[in-house]
Each structure stands twice: as structure tokens, then as C-alpha cells.
Write a protein that holds these residues in place. Structure first.
Motif, PDB file in Angstrom:
ATOM      1  N   SER A 175       0.816  -1.217   0.000  1.00 61.00           N
ATOM      2  CA  SER A 175       0.000   0.000   0.000  1.00 61.00           C
ATOM      3  C   SER A 175       0.849   1.267   0.000  1.00 61.00           C
ATOM      4  O   SER A 175       0.334   2.355  -0.263  1.00 61.00           O
ATOM      5  N   ASP A 176       2.148   1.145   0.304  1.00 61.88           N
ATOM      6  CA  ASP A 176       3.055   2.288   0.273  1.00 61.88           C
ATOM      7  C   ASP A 176       3.669   2.517  -1.108  1.00 61.88           C
ATOM      8  O   ASP A 176       4.330   3.531  -1.323  1.00 61.88           O
ATOM      9  N   ILE A 177       3.478   1.567  -2.014  1.00 59.08           N
ATOM     10  CA  ILE A 177       4.177   1.589  -3.301  1.00 59.08           C
ATOM     11  C   ILE A 177       3.221   2.068  -4.390  1.00 59.08           C
ATOM     12  O   ILE A 177       2.249   1.384  -4.723  1.00 59.08           O
ATOM     13  N   SER A 235      -5.807   7.766 -10.670  1.00 54.91           N
ATOM     14  CA  SER A 235      -4.601   8.325 -10.057  1.00 54.91           C
ATOM     15  C   SER A 235      -4.979   9.467  -9.127  1.00 54.91           C
ATOM     16  O   SER A 235      -5.915  10.230  -9.424  1.00 54.91           O
ATOM     17  N   PRO A 236      -4.272   9.607  -7.995  1.00 56.09           N
ATOM     18  CA  PRO A 236      -3.079   8.872  -7.569  1.00 56.09           C
ATOM     19  C   PRO A 236      -3.375   7.745  -6.587  1.00 56.09           C
ATOM     20  O   PRO A 236      -2.520   7.419  -5.752  1.00 56.09           O
ATOM     21  N   ASN A 237      -4.517   7.118  -6.685  1.00 57.84           N
ATOM     22  CA  ASN A 237      -4.934   6.142  -5.673  1.00 57.84           C
ATOM     23  C   ASN A 237      -4.571   4.697  -6.007  1.00 57.84           C
ATOM     24  O   ASN A 237      -4.685   3.826  -5.146  1.00 57.84           O
ATOM     25  N   GLU A 238      -4.151   4.425  -7.248  1.00 59.82           N
ATOM     26  CA  GLU A 238      -3.874   3.048  -7.631  1.00 59.82           C
ATOM     27  C   GLU A 238      -2.672   2.484  -6.872  1.00 59.82           C
ATOM     28  O   GLU A 238      -1.690   3.186  -6.611  1.00 59.82           O
ATOM     29  N   ARG A 239      -2.796   1.206  -6.502  1.00 61.85           N
ATOM     30  CA  ARG A 239      -1.726   0.489  -5.811  1.00 61.85           C
ATOM     31  C   ARG A 239      -1.716  -0.956  -6.299  1.00 61.85           C
ATOM     32  O   ARG A 239      -2.746  -1.494  -6.727  1.00 61.85           O
ATOM     33  N   VAL A 272      -4.195  -9.801  -1.134  1.00 61.06           N
ATOM     34  CA  VAL A 272      -3.002  -9.566  -0.319  1.00 61.06           C
ATOM     35  C   VAL A 272      -2.539  -8.142  -0.590  1.00 61.06           C
ATOM     36  O   VAL A 272      -2.147  -7.819  -1.702  1.00 61.06           O
ATOM     37  N   MET A 273      -2.640  -7.277   0.393  1.00 61.10           N
ATOM     38  CA  MET A 273      -2.307  -5.864   0.204  1.00 61.10           C
ATOM     39  C   MET A 273      -0.861  -5.601   0.642  1.00 61.10           C
ATOM     40  O   MET A 273      -0.369  -6.248   1.545  1.00 61.10           O
TER      41      MET A 273
END
Length: 296
Positions: free
Chosen positions: A6-8, A270-274, A295-296
Motif C-alpha cells: 500500500s506504500d508503493i 490516479s493517484p490512488n492506484e496500488r 493480499v495488500m
């Protein structure tokens, strides 16, 4: 630095497991420069458990004379003949978007460009090249001929040299986006998107081709299949998509424990995609995804 998924901030995630090292390598389109801004190149993240990631490490940084200066998209890395080859999309003003190969001796890079430019036709707007080796051991690239040029987006294939630095055949049309019963047109319904092809051979011998477009669920992953395992087709579209929760550009990989995972980015805005990894099961040549167990 250790990061969670989720940080990437990546689009178009691609995972390369390297069992000999007990590691996974994660590549993708850098979210901050996907649509605008000067891209720095491509990064790679490394993990031993798909949960904690180290990075970003610089996998590719262009030289000042590199031909492209924007739209650094969708890097994939495949091992071939003892080396690592990146297939990535690039564009420049006055030149069509296309996929070029890069090479390195390590999954970490540094990758350097091969050949004299894209493997895709120079007068075609193309993107999202992926690597495939047929039953005869011959290398191919499967790619998208973009809707921005042809309206009804196409999935095409071209046979490559053993060095993966040039095409050695004319492109072959595999199918058009509108052939999928679940696909919906955009911008008034006349334009059909093709994105993110990925090849997977089922235990039945069928060749499955995952690809993305849009449906009533937003960004969506569908599956086309070829019963004899022949890249040239004919291809038949599954009636129902594999994933339709506004996520896409998927690829399937096998974990170090032997389990299948579908890597996608979601949501598609964008910018929410992960990147996320979804458990997948294969049964009788069909893939089923279980998004409630993401799996996040």
C-alpha cells in the motif's frame, strides 16, 4: 526502507519470482510520472514474502541520448538464456509509442536498451509488450495496437530474434477488443481499449491470454483462450471476465510455495492506484480469482 504494498505507488505491476534466491522482484509504471512529468526510468522492489518490500532500487535510468522522454510504461522482466530482459513502453514527441527490450545480468539491473528502438511497427501506436516462448522454443512478443489509432483496440503478436533485439516476422492480429462479450466502448461507445496482455499456459495445454479493457465494472481483466496452445489462434473470448472491480493490467505468477497469484493495480484512478496480489485457482483450464482474499 521496508514498505508495504500500500506504500508503493505503481501501475501495471509485474512480479518476477527468483526461486534460487528466495526472492520476488516487483516492477511497474511509476505512478507519479505515469501521465505527466519527466520519468526517472523504472524502479524495482525486492521481497522474500510478498508483504515487506525493500526499495525502490533503480532498475533503469536513461542516458541523455535515449530516444524517449515520456510515457515510460509497463515494464516486465523475463529470464531468457541466462539473462534478464525488460519489455517496456516508451514515447517521444513526433514518434509513435512502442515497446522496446532492455537487458541486464541481474533482476536488479542496470538495464540497457537493445536494438535501435521499439520492436513494434514504427508507424503504429502500440504499448504493453509481453514475452512468450512457444512450444518450439521460439520467442514472441504479444502487444496492443492502441485504440487511439485503430478505435477497436487490437492484440497482436510478432516473432522475435533469439537476441530479442528485433522482430523477425510481420505482426499477426490475434483479436480485437470488441470480440469480448463483456467489453464496453469508451468515449461514446465507439472506442474499445486493449491493455496489458499476459500469456499463461493451463494444465490442459490451452493457452490463456489475459488482457484488460473496460466493462460495467470499470477497468476489467478478461481471458481469451486457444485450445491447441497456438499463438496464432483462433482465439475464443471467455464470456465472463476474470476481474471486474476497477482493477487491471494483470499478470499471473507462482509463489515460492507453489500458489498462484494475480497481480493487478486497483483502483484505476490516479493517484490512488496500488498493486495488489489476488489468490487464483486453476481448474480444468479456467482461472478463478478470489478478490475477497486480496493480499495488500
Amino acid at each position: 526502507m521496508t514498505l508495504a504494498l500500500s506504500d508503493i505507488h505503481l501501475r501495471d505491476p509485474f512480479v518476477l519470482p527468483v526461486p534460487a534466491e528466495g526472492k520476488y522482484y516487483l516492477y511497474g509504471t511509476i505512478g507519479e510520472t505515469c501521465w505527466k512529468g519527466k520519468p526517472r526510468g523504472f524502479d524495482v522492489y525486492v521481497s522474500t514474502d510478498l508483504t515487506a518490500w525493500e526499495g525502490p532500487h533503480p532498475a533503469f535510468r536513461p542516458d541523455p541520448d535515449f530516444w524517449s522522454d515520456f510515457n515510460y510504461w509497463a515494464p516486465e522482466v523475463h529470464e531468457w538464456q541466462g539473462r534478464y530482459y525488460m519489455f517496456a513502453t516508451f514515447k517521444a514527441d513526433g514518434r509513435c509509442r512502442g515497446t522496446q527490450t532492455l537487458v541486464a545480468d541481474s533482476p536488479l539491473g542496470p538495464f540497457r536498451p537493445l536494438g535501435d528502438g521499439p520492436l513494434t511497427p514504427r508507424d503504429w501506436e502500440c504499448l504493453d509488450g509481453t514475452f512468450y516462448v512457444d512450444r518450439h522454443g521460439e520467442p514472441w512478443m504479444v502487444f496492443c495496437h492502441e485504440w487511439v489509432q485503430v478505435q477497436d483496440g487490437e492484440i497482436c503478436a510478432v516473432r522475435l530474434s533469439r537476441e530479442l533485439d528485433r522482430p523477425v516476422s510481420e505482426p499477426v492480429l490475434l483479436f480485437r477488443a470488441s470480440e469480448a462479450p463483456w467489453a464496453e466502448g469508451i468515449r461514446g461507445g465507439a472506442n474499445y481499449v486493449t491493455d496489458g496482455p499476459f500469456l499463461y499456459r493451463a494444465g490442459t495445454g490451452e493457452l490463456l491470454l489475459l488482457w484488460s479493457s473496460f466493462s460495467d465494472g470499470g477497468y476489467t481483466i478478461g481471458c481469451a483462450r486457444q485450445a491447441e496452445g497456438d499463438i496464432n489462434g483462433p482465439w475464443v473470448q471467455d464470456a465472463e471476465p476474470l476481474y471486474k472491480r476497477d482493477g487491471g493490467h494483470g499478470m499471473v505468477f507462482c509463489t515460492l510455495q507453489g500458489e498462484l497469484r494475480l497481480a493487478i493495480h486497483t483502483p484505476n484512478d490516479s493517484p490512488n492506484e496500488r498493486p495488489i496480489f489476488i489468490p487464483v485457482e486453476e481448474r480444468d483450464g479456467h482461472l478463478s480469482a478470489f478478490p475477497k482474499e486480496e493480499v495488500m
